[in-house]
Design a protein around this motif. Structure first.
Motif, PDB file in Angstrom:
ATOM      1  N   UNK A 303      34.361 -23.617  63.408  1.00  0.00           N
ATOM      2  CA  UNK A 303      32.957 -24.039  63.365  1.00  0.00           C
ATOM      3  C   UNK A 303      32.499 -24.783  64.621  1.00  0.00           C
ATOM      4  N   UNK A 304      33.447 -25.345  65.369  1.00  0.00           N
ATOM      5  CA  UNK A 304      33.111 -26.176  66.524  1.00  0.00           C
ATOM      6  C   UNK A 304      33.896 -25.671  67.723  1.00  0.00           C
ATOM      7  N   UNK A 305      33.251 -25.476  68.867  1.00  0.00           N
ATOM      8  CA  UNK A 305      33.984 -25.011  70.051  1.00  0.00           C
ATOM      9  C   UNK A 305      35.151 -25.939  70.388  1.00  0.00           C
ATOM     10  N   UNK A 306      36.258 -25.364  70.803  1.00  0.00           N
ATOM     11  CA  UNK A 306      37.463 -26.142  71.088  1.00  0.00           C
ATOM     12  C   UNK A 306      37.207 -27.214  72.142  1.00  0.00           C
ATOM     13  N   UNK A 307      36.432 -26.862  73.187  1.00  0.00           N
ATOM     14  CA  UNK A 307      36.206 -27.831  74.257  1.00  0.00           C
ATOM     15  C   UNK A 307      35.400 -29.036  73.745  1.00  0.00           C
ATOM     16  N   UNK A 308      34.537 -28.805  72.738  1.00  0.00           N
ATOM     17  CA  UNK A 308      33.779 -29.922  72.152  1.00  0.00           C
ATOM     18  C   UNK A 308      34.718 -30.848  71.393  1.00  0.00           C
ATOM     19  N   UNK A 309      35.658 -30.270  70.629  1.00  0.00           N
ATOM     20  CA  UNK A 309      36.627 -31.092  69.905  1.00  0.00           C
ATOM     21  C   UNK A 309      37.468 -31.914  70.877  1.00  0.00           C
ATOM     22  N   UNK A 310      37.872 -31.294  71.974  1.00  0.00           N
ATOM     23  CA  UNK A 310      38.671 -32.015  72.981  1.00  0.00           C
ATOM     24  C   UNK A 310      37.861 -33.149  73.586  1.00  0.00           C
ATOM     25  N   UNK A 311      36.619 -32.877  73.933  1.00  0.00           N
ATOM     26  CA  UNK A 311      35.763 -33.902  74.551  1.00  0.00           C
ATOM     27  C   UNK A 311      35.526 -35.074  73.590  1.00  0.00           C
ATOM     28  N   UNK A 312      35.277 -34.769  72.324  1.00  0.00           N
ATOM     29  CA  UNK A 312      35.048 -35.837  71.348  1.00  0.00           C
ATOM     30  C   UNK A 312      36.317 -36.668  71.149  1.00  0.00           C
ATOM     31  N   UNK A 313      37.465 -36.009  71.192  1.00  0.00           N
ATOM     32  CA  UNK A 313      38.724 -36.744  71.094  1.00  0.00           C
ATOM     33  C   UNK A 313      38.943 -37.639  72.294  1.00  0.00           C
ATOM     34  N   UNK A 314      38.670 -37.120  73.485  1.00  0.00           N
ATOM     35  CA  UNK A 314      38.865 -37.903  74.708  1.00  0.00           C
ATOM     36  C   UNK A 314      37.923 -39.090  74.777  1.00  0.00           C
ATOM     37  N   UNK A 315      36.759 -38.959  74.181  1.00  0.00           N
ATOM     38  CA  UNK A 315      35.789 -40.052  74.216  1.00  0.00           C
ATOM     39  C   UNK A 315      35.972 -41.030  73.055  1.00  0.00           C
ATOM     40  N   UNK A 316      36.988 -40.823  72.256  1.00  0.00           N
ATOM     41  CA  UNK A 316      37.341 -41.804  71.234  1.00  0.00           C
ATOM     42  C   UNK A 316      36.607 -41.671  69.914  1.00  0.00           C
ATOM     43  N   UNK A 317      35.883 -40.573  69.717  1.00  0.00           N
ATOM     44  CA  UNK A 317      35.155 -40.418  68.461  1.00  0.00           C
ATOM     45  C   UNK A 317      36.067 -39.974  67.319  1.00  0.00           C
ATOM     46  N   UNK A 318      37.087 -39.206  67.633  1.00  0.00           N
ATOM     47  CA  UNK A 318      37.915 -38.594  66.600  1.00  0.00           C
ATOM     48  C   UNK A 318      39.268 -39.288  66.495  1.00  0.00           C
ATOM     49  N   UNK A 319      39.779 -39.318  65.280  1.00  0.00           N
ATOM     50  CA  UNK A 319      41.117 -39.863  65.056  1.00  0.00           C
ATOM     51  C   UNK A 319      42.154 -38.845  65.511  1.00  0.00           C
ATOM     52  N   UNK A 320      43.368 -39.320  65.713  1.00  0.00           N
ATOM     53  CA  UNK A 320      44.446 -38.417  66.096  1.00  0.00           C
ATOM     54  C   UNK A 320      44.683 -37.396  64.987  1.00  0.00           C
ATOM     55  N   UNK A 351      25.505 -24.716  54.972  1.00  0.00           N
ATOM     56  CA  UNK A 351      25.604 -23.260  55.084  1.00  0.00           C
ATOM     57  C   UNK A 351      26.803 -22.850  55.934  1.00  0.00           C
ATOM     58  N   UNK A 352      27.069 -23.609  57.005  1.00  0.00           N
ATOM     59  CA  UNK A 352      28.237 -23.303  57.838  1.00  0.00           C
ATOM     60  C   UNK A 352      29.528 -23.461  57.052  1.00  0.00           C
ATOM     61  N   UNK A 353      29.616 -24.523  56.300  1.00  0.00           N
ATOM     62  CA  UNK A 353      30.829 -24.758  55.521  1.00  0.00           C
ATOM     63  C   UNK A 353      30.997 -23.696  54.447  1.00  0.00           C
TER      64      UNK A 353
END
Length: 919
Positions: A303-320, A351-353
């Protein structure tokens, strides 16, 4: 590291000549700005402080951040960027713009080496001028360096490496410090310090400062949990709790009036500002995760582009993603994102889910988030799914969602089956009257055994909370009557048949009512398992667990404290999957704590407080007062009454707001006893009056303990005939065969130090102690035996047992009496050893004073300063004459001092002196 430790380490590093930089990293909201301020404040007298704040708006502009402190630098100092002419800035404004932002934009994103050198030259000029004017070196405090551009980081790193300045830089843990600054750490020129969230004590202190008064431990634990220990978020969470009326002041103490669950509104503005720094794709990804978390990694990638998930992780939004799920690092931030998401956007997410084709189920980790999202967007949710969602929500203390699901159900039969879930949600909110009303609203189908059983266990508990425990036997009889209306089971002896299940439940409810009143013999006679482990048998696990807890309570009353602790601990260790919304965990915890106290396992009490005093909000609010009452009880048993009195007033105020286990009476009695023991007479009398008003409320077990401490408080206050009533109470317990409570009462009587013939006979306590389990009764029994015999060996044994339990004041008394007894028998060596043991018990606090004879003997072992000097020199190997010459004394004076020292220490020669002094 905590904030104080980080500040101390940073100040020490910067004061040293070796390090030039301190790099502080932390999660968002951890208080980096406060730490930076504290470091700057601590060094203000030694450095001229220059502040720099990096901005996300300038991250793409080389040297953009540092230009804010370089007022003398103009755009004409840089190589002209491509496309700029006649001194115009990139946005068309004049080159002489006065703001740092204007200068940064004028400089352009790519001004080359000439621009870098110009910035370095300007920084050197500023630093040199600042240092000469202030007469001390310059410290640059650079905040939010995760927003800094590479040029700024490079310039600061070169300045530190060249020893022009010292630097304190702060940044979020993700994306972290710029590489240029991290090189300082790698090269040994700087120190990297990771700032963690506040611990519970730090949150408690900050909460009291924010509210301007004492905050009870349960409320502090909830606020700490909800805020995640963030100094930035804690004040916002407090404001939300105040606004909801969940946090109220009672007699100068802030307590939680109800279960408090943050909606995320406290962080709404802060999160909105942070979201504005993200790209649309990143914001979209966060919104989806917030509504579906925890989201399986495979689904997230779909549902979410891989690069977006990586960027959000690098910026501290996402848990490990250690467990294979994607979630937002802070639950509070996720709540705020859900609040900020519009309904049309939520519909798109739904709807996406749904497009993934994953079936909804209550066993899925994101089941509650999915159903809440569906309800938000008005999607059709079937009654069966709503029912499953309600059951799941109430078990996770999502009480509002549970009640909302139940309200939307059309099928009256399903709603009737959810009476227990609805009642438990109301119970969690401390709305006991509404809870009772819900339970009494059914069953709708009296021919349905399952409907008949709904809420029957919770009903018995709610009755007792509302002071209606007398109605429980009638409820049991009514259920038994309805069982008789059901068709007979086939075959008739079928153990899991519907009619048999209802009849079995009725017998259990009758036994629960008997145990509540203290009639354990009759209560346990109906136990179908007769003591079998609670997880065995065909009956529901919740019923087996309740039988086990009734037996544990009977074991407490019978003095089998260790067995009770094991039984209750087993229930806590193996949670029952379907507890039918009965507060099983709380009841198990109560028995476990009472048993642990009478065993003398103070560590077990503290461990329970640690395990249950933080975490999920509902257990903290409901079980918190019980936990802290147990902790105070343990302190009183250790004769640390001043410490107990620091806790008890706040516990009492919490119990006045909500008392689901009817502990107010015993807590008031304990407070009265502790205050009387501490000599706080007026306070003790006040607590005692309130304790009398709360008498005869609650279980028989807590009632006996409350009565014991009320009478003991009266004895300490000198109330006429109180000691006689204590003797009568103990005799009643003896006649009823309540060995455990009788031993507890005799032990408390020993704490009162009554004169011989004015209270219970200590010999009876000594004889009864072996019939009970645990270290506390063993130690108090040994003390009773020693009082009766007066033998030094018995006193030494009692002292050792008491010391092992941390009852240091009474242990000191036992050792002092042993020293006096040994001394009277002419055994000076053992008297000295007893005296040494007594002195090892002199801990901070208010130890029980030894009697005059004991104190006199202890004093006799103390060497005078002159004797200490002479003994020390003798141990160094000096002869009497050498000692006399060194101290300018006569030889006979030295010999006299040594002779008296030998007598005090119980030795006869220098050869024995070293061992005696070492002891």
């Amino acid at each position: 590291m905590g904030s104080a430790a980080v500040v101390d380490a940073a100040v020490a590093s910067l004061k040293s000549g070796d390090l030039g930089a301190v790099l502080v990293v932390a999660e968002a909201g951890a208080g980096k700005a406060d730490v930076a301020d504290s470091i700057a404040g601590a060094l203000e007298g030694e450095f001229a402080v220059v502040r720099l704040l990096a901005s996300h708006a300038l991250k793409g502009v080389r040297h953009g951040a540092i230009l804010s402190i370089l007022d003398s630098l103009e755009p004409t100092d840089f190589a002209a960027p491509h496309g700029a002419a006649n001194g115009s800035t990139a946005n068309g404004s004049t080159a002489n713009g006065s703001t740092a932002t204007g200068r940064a934009r004028a400089a352009g994103p790519d001004r080359g080496m000439a621009g870098h050198v110009a910035v370095l030259r300007s920084l050197w000029t500023m630093v040199d001028t600042k240092a000469r004017d202030a007469g001390r070196p310059v410290l640059i405090v650079a905040e939010d360096m995760h927003h800094a551009d590479e040029g700024t980081a490079s310039v600061l790193a070169e300045a530190v490496s060249s020893r022009w300045v010292k630097l304190v830089a702060t940044a979020r843990l993700r994306p972290g410090m710029p590489p240029g600054l991290l090189e300082l750490w790698h090269d040994g020129l700087g120190e990297r310090l990771e700032l963690g969230p506040m611990d519970l004590a730090g949150s408690h202190t900050m909460s009291e400062a924010q509210l301007g008064g004492a905050v009870c431990r349960a409320a502090a634990a909830v606020l700490h949990h909800v805020s995640g220990g963030s100094p930035e978020r804690l004040p916002l969470v407090i404001g939300e709790a105040l606004g909801k009326g969940a946090l109220v002041a009672r007699r100068g103490i802030w307590v939680l009036a109800s279960d408090f669950v943050s909606s995320g509104a406290a962080l709404e503005q802060h999160v909105r500002a942070d979201l504005d720094t993200l790209s649309p794709a990143q914001r979209s990804g966060l919104a989806l995760i917030a509504h579906a978390q925890p989201l399986q990694e495979q689904s997230a990638r779909a549902l979410i582009p891989e690069h977006v998930l990586i960027e959000l992780g690098e910026r501290g939004w996402l848990a490990d993603r250690e467990d294979g799920f994607v979630r937002i690092r802070s639950a509070l931030v996720a709540d705020a994102i859900r609040l900020l998401t519009s309904i049309p956007r939520k519909l798109q997410i739904h709807q996406k889910l749904e497009s993934l084709g994953e079936p909804w189920g209550p066993d899925r980790p994101n089941a509650l988030g999915r159903i809440a999202l569906a309800l938000d967007v008005g999607a059709e949710v079937g009654d069966a799914q709503l029912a499953a969602g309600a059951e799941l929500a109430v078990r996770q203390s999502e009480n509002a969602l549970a009640l909302h699901c139940i309200r939307l159900i059309d099928d009256e039969g399903i709603r009737s089956r959810l009476r227990g879930a609805r009642a438990r949600a109301l119970f969690n909110r401390s709305d006991y009257s509404a809870c009772l009303t819900s339970l009494l609203s059914g069953p709708r189908r009296k021919a349905d055994a399952g409907d008949l059983l709904v809420g029957t266990l919770l009903l018995s508990h709610v009755r007792s909370v509302l002071g209606q425990a007398h109605a429980n036997p009638g409820d049991a009889d009514h259920l038994a009557a309805m069982a008789r209306e059901l068709p007979p089971d086939f075959p008739p002896d079928r153990p899991d048949g519907p009619r048999h299940a209802v009849e079995r439940r009725a017998r259990l409810l009758k036994s629960m009512a008997l145990a509540y009143g203290g009639d354990f013999h009759r209560a346990l006679a109906a136990d179908p398992a007769q003591g079998r482990a609670f997880d065995g048998g065909r009956e529901p696990a919740v019923e087996r667990a309740i039988w086990s807890l009734m037996r544990a309570e009977a074991d407490i009353v019978g003095g089998r404290f260790e067995g009770a602790m094991r039984s209750a601990g087993a229930v806590l260790a193996r949670p029952v999957e379907d507890d039918e919304h009965y507060p099983l965990e709380g009841h198990a915890l109560m028995r476990y704590l009472v048993a642990a106290i009478h065993v003398g396992s103070w560590e077990a009490v503290d461990s329970a407080v640690e395990a249950y005093g933080t975490g999920r909000t509902w257990p903290v609010v409901v079980c918190g007062p019980a936990l802290y009452t147990a902790q105070a009880y343990a302190l009183v048993r250790q004769e640390r009454v001043d410490e107990a009195l620091q806790v008890l007033p706040e516990i009492i105020e919490c119990l006045r707001v909500g008392d689901p286990y009817k502990l107010l009476g015993v807590t008031l009695a304990l407070a009265a006893y502790a205050a009387a023991a501490a000599g706080r007479t007026e306070e003790a009398q006040t607590w005692l009056e309130e304790a009398e008003a709360a008498a005869n409320v609650g279980r028989a077990l807590t009632g006996w303990l409350a009565r014991l401490h009320r009478i003991a408080a009266e004895v300490r206050l000198g109330v006429p005939d109180a000691a006689g009533r204590l003797v009568e109470f103990i005799e009643t317990l003896r006649q009823d065969g309540h060995v455990g409570i009788e031993m507890a009462a005799r032990a408390v009587a020993l704490e009162l130090d009554l004169e011989a013939g004015h209270g219970p006979d200590p010999l009876e306590a000594a004889e009864l102690a072996p019939a009970c389990e645990g270290g506390w009764t063993a130690a108090m029994g040994a003390w009773a035996r020693a009082i009766v015999s007066g033998k030094p060996e018995d006193l030494m044994q009692a002292g050792e047992l008491l010391r092992e339990l941390g009852i240091l004041g009474r242990a000191r008394r036992a050792f002092a009496r042993a020293a006096a007894a040994f001394d009277e028998a002419g055994d000076r060596a053992n008297a000295r050893l007893a005296g040494q043991a007594a002195r090892r018990c002199e801990a901070p606090g208010s130890p029980a004073p030894a009697d005059d004879a004991g104190e006199a003997v202890l004093a006799s072992f103390q060497l005078t300063p002159r004797e200490q000097d002479i003994v020390g020199l003798a141990l160094d190997g000096l002869s009497d004459r050498q000692i006399a010459e060194k101290l300018h004394l006569s030889v006979r004076t030295v010999e006299g001092h040594l002779h008296r020292s030998y007598a005090k220490l119980g030795v006869a020669s220098r050869a024995e002196l070293a061992a005696a002094v070492e002891d």
